[in-house]
Design a protein around this motif. Structure first.
Motif, PDB file in Angstrom:
ATOM      1  N   LEU A 260     -41.802  14.572 -41.854  1.00 23.75           N
ATOM      2  CA  LEU A 260     -41.740  13.239 -41.252  1.00 23.75           C
ATOM      3  C   LEU A 260     -42.265  12.179 -42.215  1.00 23.75           C
ATOM      4  CD1 LEU A 260     -43.008  14.046 -37.641  1.00 23.75           C
ATOM      5  CD2 LEU A 260     -40.639  13.742 -38.401  1.00 23.75           C
ATOM      6  N   VAL A 261     -43.366  12.475 -42.903  1.00 23.47           N
ATOM      7  CA  VAL A 261     -43.959  11.503 -43.819  1.00 23.47           C
ATOM      8  C   VAL A 261     -43.010  11.210 -44.978  1.00 23.47           C
ATOM      9  CG1 VAL A 261     -45.837  11.082 -45.446  1.00 23.47           C
ATOM     10  CG2 VAL A 261     -46.333  12.056 -43.189  1.00 23.47           C
ATOM     11  N   LYS A 262     -42.377  12.218 -45.531  1.00 23.32           N
ATOM     12  CA  LYS A 262     -41.450  11.994 -46.646  1.00 23.32           C
ATOM     13  C   LYS A 262     -40.269  11.129 -46.219  1.00 23.32           C
ATOM     14  CE  LYS A 262     -42.596  16.210 -49.218  1.00 23.32           C
ATOM     15  NZ  LYS A 262     -43.246  15.468 -50.316  1.00 23.32           N
ATOM     16  N   ALA A 263     -39.754  11.367 -45.015  1.00 29.28           N
ATOM     17  CA  ALA A 263     -38.645  10.552 -44.519  1.00 29.28           C
ATOM     18  C   ALA A 263     -39.077   9.097 -44.332  1.00 29.28           C
ATOM     19  CB  ALA A 263     -38.120  11.128 -43.209  1.00 29.28           C
ATOM     20  N   MET A 264     -40.279   8.890 -43.783  1.00 32.94           N
ATOM     21  CA  MET A 264     -40.790   7.536 -43.600  1.00 32.94           C
ATOM     22  C   MET A 264     -41.014   6.847 -44.941  1.00 32.94           C
ATOM     23  SD  MET A 264     -43.607   7.986 -40.587  1.00 32.94           S
ATOM     24  CE  MET A 264     -43.136   8.522 -38.945  1.00 32.94           C
ATOM     25  N   THR A 265     -41.502   7.609 -45.910  1.00 30.44           N
ATOM     26  CA  THR A 265     -41.761   7.046 -47.236  1.00 30.44           C
ATOM     27  C   THR A 265     -40.469   6.555 -47.873  1.00 30.44           C
ATOM     28  OG1 THR A 265     -43.651   8.532 -47.519  1.00 30.44           O
ATOM     29  CG2 THR A 265     -42.764   7.522 -49.499  1.00 30.44           C
ATOM     30  N   ALA A 266     -39.382   7.293 -47.688  1.00 33.78           N
ATOM     31  CA  ALA A 266     -38.095   6.876 -48.247  1.00 33.78           C
ATOM     32  C   ALA A 266     -37.642   5.550 -47.650  1.00 33.78           C
ATOM     33  CB  ALA A 266     -37.049   7.967 -47.994  1.00 33.78           C
ATOM     34  N   TYR A 267     -37.793   5.389 -46.346  1.00 33.01           N
ATOM     35  CA  TYR A 267     -37.433   4.120 -45.717  1.00 33.01           C
ATOM     36  C   TYR A 267     -38.348   3.000 -46.205  1.00 33.01           C
ATOM     37  CZ  TYR A 267     -34.066   5.965 -42.355  1.00 33.01           C
ATOM     38  OH  TYR A 267     -32.965   6.508 -41.767  1.00 33.01           O
TER      39      TYR A 267
END
Length: 384
Positions: A260-267
């Motif tokens: 979840l954190v990696k996906a949020m970081t990409a956004y």
């Protein structure tokens, strides 16, 4: 990720009348309404910010995921202060531009929307509901999220907000309660969102289980005994605003489920939600300076205890909170707005409980200077 409309009673312009009335009192206004720190930023933080004002982190684009030194400091802080080994849990972290934007965007970044339901405490920080509404999802309030029977069988639950110590109530959820929430959420595929920005301001006597712990802290959702040694489906939010008087720095972080954190970081990288480089250096200093945190704890503890005594003398059922910065008291009249008018007569401005989900209560903040505190104490003790 499109924004939907939102509605909220959390409108500070609604207290302007009471503010103006309080300002007319001899001696002026004593503002106990807003939880905005007034004490100095720690020297270590100011020095770190100044030293980074013209280094590579300031001249160039900072890393969305946080520079290596900040990430290491945050990882060490979780291990030292919260009893959490992020690596062992399969967790990741990302700094955020204050915790409010992290809260407000959380439902959207989790791709929630119409048909999805987000559970939150009935009495709570208003931005939880606003963020859910912005995503187009449904807000569902419950008296206590630790009573998992109140939400686990509801259709469409995709996320559960908890806040411990809570704003405004100061309630601390114990480890058994946190663990129960995690198990229930996982059983239905929901994400647990734990706002722990007041964690280092715990007055309940709870002891932490971390290594070399010298500062009392409330239990963390990422403790292995709480999350089962696995960060899957669990996110923890933390802020420098309260522990280090850094609200204006907009310095916070999210840690937990690496996917979840990696996906949020990409956004975040694509939309520019990046903590400035010098602020990242200041965050590192704040995380490493336990002495400053301990000193600030003592200040807030003293102010809260003095306010409890004075509010009790004036007729409120004031008690020391389990944690946080606020006293959450039943309105003497039974209605928060009637009490707001009565307090304004004495030059005191509180925060109406309606903003947080209970119009029969008021919130009193300890984020005031000692001079203002003395004035508030005098007025409450004399009733004038």
């Amino acid at each position: 990720m499109g924004f939907h409309s939102f509605e909220s009673p959390y409108d500070w312009s609604r207290i302007d009348t009471y503010r103006r009335r309080a300002e007319q009192c001899p001696g002026g206004l004593v503002d106990l309404s807003v939880g905005s720190p007034v004490d100095p930023v720690p020297r270590s933080v100011k020095e770190a910010l100044a030293a980074a004002a013209d280094d590579g982190q300031a001249r160039g684009y900072p890393k969305t995921a946080g520079d290596d030194s900040l990430r290491q400091a945050a990882t060490d802080w979780f291990r030292r202060r919260r009893g959490v080994d992020l690596d062992a849990l399969g967790a990741d972290l990302v700094p955020t531009v204050g915790s409010k934007e992290a809260v407000a965007l959380m439902a959207s970044l989790l791709h929630l929307g119409p048909g999805d339901r987000v559970v939150q405490p009935k009495v709570s920080y208003p931005t939880y509901a606003i963020g859910t509404q912005l995503a187009g999802a449904q807000v569902t309030t419950v008296d206590d999220p630790a009573n998992t029977d109140s939400w686990v069988d509801l259709p469409g639950v995709r996320a559960v907000w908890i806040n411990s110590p809570g704003n405004p109530s100061g309630q601390v959820i114990d480890r058994a309660g946190l663990s129960k929430i995690v198990r229930a959420a996982r059983s239905i595929g929901a994400t647990v969102l734990s706002d722990e920005c007041y964690a280092m301001l715990d007055w309940s006597g709870t002891t932490q289980v971390g290594q070399n712990v010298s500062i009392p802290a409330s239990p963390c959702i990422l403790e292995p005994g709480v999350c089962g040694g696995d960060a899957s489906g669990v996110l923890c939010l933390y802020s420098m605003s309260k522990q280090s008087n850094m609200a204006g720095y907009r310095a916070a972080l999210v840690a937990g489920d690496a996917r979840l954190v990696k996906a949020m970081t990409a956004y975040r990288k694509q939309v520019g939600l990046i903590v400035p480089g010098p602020v990242q250096r200041a965050m590192r200093a704040a995380l490493e300076d336990g002495e400053a945190v301990m000193a600030q704890r003592e200040i807030y503890s003293r102010r809260l205890r003095a306010l409890v005594q004075a509010l009790t003398a004036y007729g409120y059922d004031a008690v020391m909170p389990q944690g946080g910065l606020y006293i959450w008291a039943q309105a003497r009249s039974g209605d928060c707005w009637a009490d707001m008018a009565d307090l304004a007569r004495m030059g005191i401005l509180a925060s109406p409980g309606e903003f947080y989900g209970d119009s029969h209560r008021l919130r009193f903040s300890s984020t005031i200077s000692d001079d203002q505190l003395e004035l508030a104490l005098e007025r409450l003790h004399t009733g004038a």
